[in-house]
Design an enzyme around this catalytic site. Structure first.
Site, PDB file in Angstrom:
ATOM      1  N   SER A 143       0.875  -1.089   0.040  1.00  0.00           N
ATOM      2  CA  SER A 143      -0.082  -0.025   0.038  1.00  0.00           C
ATOM      3  C   SER A 143       1.033   1.200  -0.051  1.00  0.00           C
ATOM      4  O   SER A 143       2.235   1.122   0.353  1.00  0.00           O
ATOM      5  CB  SER A 143      -0.922  -0.092   1.286  1.00  0.00           C
ATOM      6  OG  SER A 143      -1.663   1.222   1.431  1.00  0.00           O
ATOM      7  N   TYR A 156      -2.317  -0.841  10.569  1.00  0.00           N
ATOM      8  CA  TYR A 156      -2.498  -1.239   9.226  1.00  0.00           C
ATOM      9  C   TYR A 156      -1.076  -0.533   8.669  1.00  0.00           C
ATOM     10  O   TYR A 156      -0.372  -1.670   7.814  1.00  0.00           O
ATOM     11  CB  TYR A 156      -3.710  -0.582   8.627  1.00  0.00           C
ATOM     12  CG  TYR A 156      -3.737  -0.877   7.121  1.00  0.00           C
ATOM     13  CD1 TYR A 156      -3.887  -2.251   6.431  1.00  0.00           C
ATOM     14  CD2 TYR A 156      -3.731   0.076   6.208  1.00  0.00           C
ATOM     15  CE1 TYR A 156      -4.047  -2.412   5.329  1.00  0.00           C
ATOM     16  CE2 TYR A 156      -3.705   0.029   4.823  1.00  0.00           C
ATOM     17  CZ  TYR A 156      -3.875  -1.197   4.239  1.00  0.00           C
ATOM     18  OH  TYR A 156      -4.000  -1.687   3.004  1.00  0.00           O
TER      19      TYR A 156
HETATM   20  P1  NAP Z   1     -11.660  -5.868  -0.032  1.00  0.00           P
HETATM   21  O1  NAP Z   1     -12.861  -5.261  -0.818  1.00  0.00           O
HETATM   22  O2  NAP Z   1     -12.319  -5.683   1.718  1.00  0.00           O
HETATM   23  O3  NAP Z   1     -11.848  -7.413  -0.307  1.00  0.00           O
HETATM   24  C1  NAP Z   1     -11.023  -7.924   0.440  1.00  0.00           C
HETATM   25  C2  NAP Z   1     -10.721  -9.774   0.083  1.00  0.00           C
HETATM   26  O4  NAP Z   1      -9.961 -10.225   0.653  1.00  0.00           O
HETATM   27  C3  NAP Z   1     -11.990 -10.188  -0.126  1.00  0.00           C
HETATM   28  O5  NAP Z   1     -12.032 -11.032  -1.278  1.00  0.00           O
HETATM   29  C4  NAP Z   1     -11.859 -11.183   1.341  1.00  0.00           C
HETATM   30  O6  NAP Z   1     -12.879 -12.243   0.942  1.00  0.00           O
HETATM   31  C5  NAP Z   1     -10.529 -11.344   1.310  1.00  0.00           C
HETATM   32  N1  NAP Z   1     -10.167 -11.685   2.841  1.00  0.00           N
HETATM   33  C6  NAP Z   1     -10.517 -11.070   3.911  1.00  0.00           C
HETATM   34  N2  NAP Z   1      -9.798 -11.797   4.829  1.00  0.00           N
HETATM   35  C7  NAP Z   1      -9.376 -12.954   4.264  1.00  0.00           C
HETATM   36  C8  NAP Z   1      -8.747 -14.134   4.840  1.00  0.00           C
HETATM   37  N3  NAP Z   1      -8.481 -14.247   6.099  1.00  0.00           N
HETATM   38  N4  NAP Z   1      -8.375 -15.046   4.127  1.00  0.00           N
HETATM   39  C9  NAP Z   1      -8.547 -15.059   2.717  1.00  0.00           C
HETATM   40  N5  NAP Z   1      -9.286 -13.808   2.117  1.00  0.00           N
HETATM   41  C10 NAP Z   1      -9.653 -13.137   2.967  1.00  0.00           C
HETATM   42  O7  NAP Z   1     -10.327  -5.215   0.026  1.00  0.00           O
HETATM   43  P2  NAP Z   1      -9.465  -4.547  -1.298  1.00  0.00           P
HETATM   44  O8  NAP Z   1      -9.742  -3.206  -0.679  1.00  0.00           O
HETATM   45  O9  NAP Z   1      -9.797  -4.982  -2.405  1.00  0.00           O
HETATM   46  O10 NAP Z   1      -8.133  -4.725  -0.676  1.00  0.00           O
HETATM   47  C11 NAP Z   1      -7.224  -5.680  -1.154  1.00  0.00           C
HETATM   48  C12 NAP Z   1      -5.620  -5.664  -0.973  1.00  0.00           C
HETATM   49  O11 NAP Z   1      -5.214  -4.474  -1.162  1.00  0.00           O
HETATM   50  C13 NAP Z   1      -5.474  -5.443   0.658  1.00  0.00           C
HETATM   51  O12 NAP Z   1      -4.284  -6.206   0.911  1.00  0.00           O
HETATM   52  C14 NAP Z   1      -5.343  -4.101   1.170  1.00  0.00           C
HETATM   53  O13 NAP Z   1      -4.738  -3.691   2.230  1.00  0.00           O
HETATM   54  C15 NAP Z   1      -4.716  -3.696  -0.034  1.00  0.00           C
HETATM   55  N6  NAP Z   1      -4.917  -2.271  -0.338  1.00  0.00           N
HETATM   56  C16 NAP Z   1      -6.249  -1.439  -0.523  1.00  0.00           C
HETATM   57  C17 NAP Z   1      -6.356  -0.366  -0.788  1.00  0.00           C
HETATM   58  C18 NAP Z   1      -7.666   0.076  -1.022  1.00  0.00           C
HETATM   59  O14 NAP Z   1      -7.672   1.647  -0.842  1.00  0.00           O
HETATM   60  N7  NAP Z   1      -8.911  -0.480  -1.410  1.00  0.00           N
HETATM   61  C19 NAP Z   1      -5.306   0.424  -0.850  1.00  0.00           C
HETATM   62  C20 NAP Z   1      -3.955   0.064  -0.908  1.00  0.00           C
HETATM   63  C21 NAP Z   1      -3.893  -1.326  -0.637  1.00  0.00           C
HETATM   64  P3  NAP Z   1     -14.121 -12.749   2.029  1.00  0.00           P
HETATM   65  O15 NAP Z   1     -15.034 -11.480   1.643  1.00  0.00           O
HETATM   66  O16 NAP Z   1     -14.357 -14.035   1.481  1.00  0.00           O
HETATM   67  O17 NAP Z   1     -13.704 -12.517   3.276  1.00  0.00           O
END
Ligand code: NAP
Length: 248
Positions: A143, A156
């Site tokens: 991130s 985080y």
């Molecule tokens: P999201 O919309 O909350 O989706 C999270 C995904 O991870 C879902 O498919 C969820 O599956 C899965 N997940 C959660 N806990 C899990 C576990 N214990 N084991 C396996 N799968 C799990 O998240 P996102 O915003 O796309 O973020 C994805 C990644 O990008 C993360 O690493 C986050 O830190 C990083 N990131 C996000 C942003 C942002 O602004 N969105 C920015 C920088 C980095 P279920 O629904 O089945 O639990």
């Protein structure tokens, strides 16, 4: 027409939603067979699979909580039965829970560290038993906050700084096996997670701070993962690529 990832096998953790779902779709569109991992959202994972299959791709969904060793082992066993050895691992699953310093608890700490950091390490460790002999590529989703501290996200932010450090360390440990390890570091991206945590309330002010004038979409991030997964990046390892609309 040949595609960049023909005959490659990829595992994407947390691929039922958000950034992970986009990564799974982009990898499949380039010819990879994809294991779409999810933790609780089976219907969402099946929707991702249906979209990939409808475009002629290959994918299966496998439930596993990748903060737990036994689940991680099961994920790789299921993947091996379906497709054999793997070429690409995307450590995407991660959670972010805002909390001011006064409210940080052990549970808040462990929930994020156990998935974002320990889960990433255990998944990588397990993957090594399943990589094909020619090597492969690991992409960690880190991130912007690994280097730009957003207030209210101390735990985080720390997990993502750790992901960058782990990326650099494993890149050196795994280079002799021809396994490359890179990270992709998104800025704020419009996903379900962003809305569920209430962080979407900050999206307007983050967009205003961003040189390119908006927050990101999952499709802004996924092509970079395809790049790191493919031979186009065959001499790149240990890198962190920030995709943030210019915000640093
Ligand atoms: P999201 O919309 O909350 O989706 C999270 C995904 O991870 C879902 O498919 C969820 O599956 C899965 N997940 C959660 N806990 C899990 C576990 N214990 N084991 C396996 N799968 C799990 O998240 P996102 O915003 O796309 O973020 C994805 C990644 O990008 C993360 O690493 C986050 O830190 C990083 N990131 C996000 C942003 C942002 O602004 N969105 C920015 C920088 C980095 P279920 O629904 O089945 O639990």
């Amino acid at each position: 027409m040949s595609q960049k990832l023909d005959n490659k096998i990829a595992i994407v953790t947390g691929a039922s939603k958000g950034i992970g779902a986009a990564i799974a779709k982009h990898l499949a569109a380039e010819g990879a067979s994809v294991i779409v991992n999810y933790s609780t959202s089976q219907a969402a994972a099946e929707k991702v699979i249906a979209e990939i299959l409808s475009k002629g791709g290959n994918a299966i969904a496998v439930q596993a909580d990748v903060s737990k060793r036994a689940d991680i082992e099961r994920l790789f066993t299921a993947s091996k039965s379906a497709y054999g050895a793997i070429d690409i691992l995307v450590n995407n699953a991660g959670i972010y829970n805002p909390s001011p310093i006064e409210d940080i608890t052990e549970a808040h700490f462990h929930k994020q560290v156990d998935l974002n950091m320990l889960g990433l390490i255990l998944t990588t460790q397990q993957a090594l038993k399943y990589f094909n002999e020619q090597g492969g590529s690991i992409i960690n989703i880190s991130s912007l906050v690994s280097t730009m501290a957003f207030p209210g996200l101390a735990v985080y932010n720390a997990t993502k700084s750790a992901v960058d450090s782990i990326t650099r360390t494993f890149s050196k440990e795994l280079a002799p096996r021809n396994i490359r390890v890179n990270s992709v570091n998104p800025g704020m991206v419009e996903t379900e997670g962003l809305h569920n945590t209430g962080m979407s309330e900050q999206s307007k002010s983050v967009a205003e701070m961003t040189p390119l004038g908006r927050i990101g979409t999952p499709d802004d991030i996924a092509p970079a993962v395809v790049f790191f997964a493919s031979n186009d990046s065959s001499w790149i390892t240990g890198e962190t690529l920030f995709i943030t609309g210019g915000l640093r």
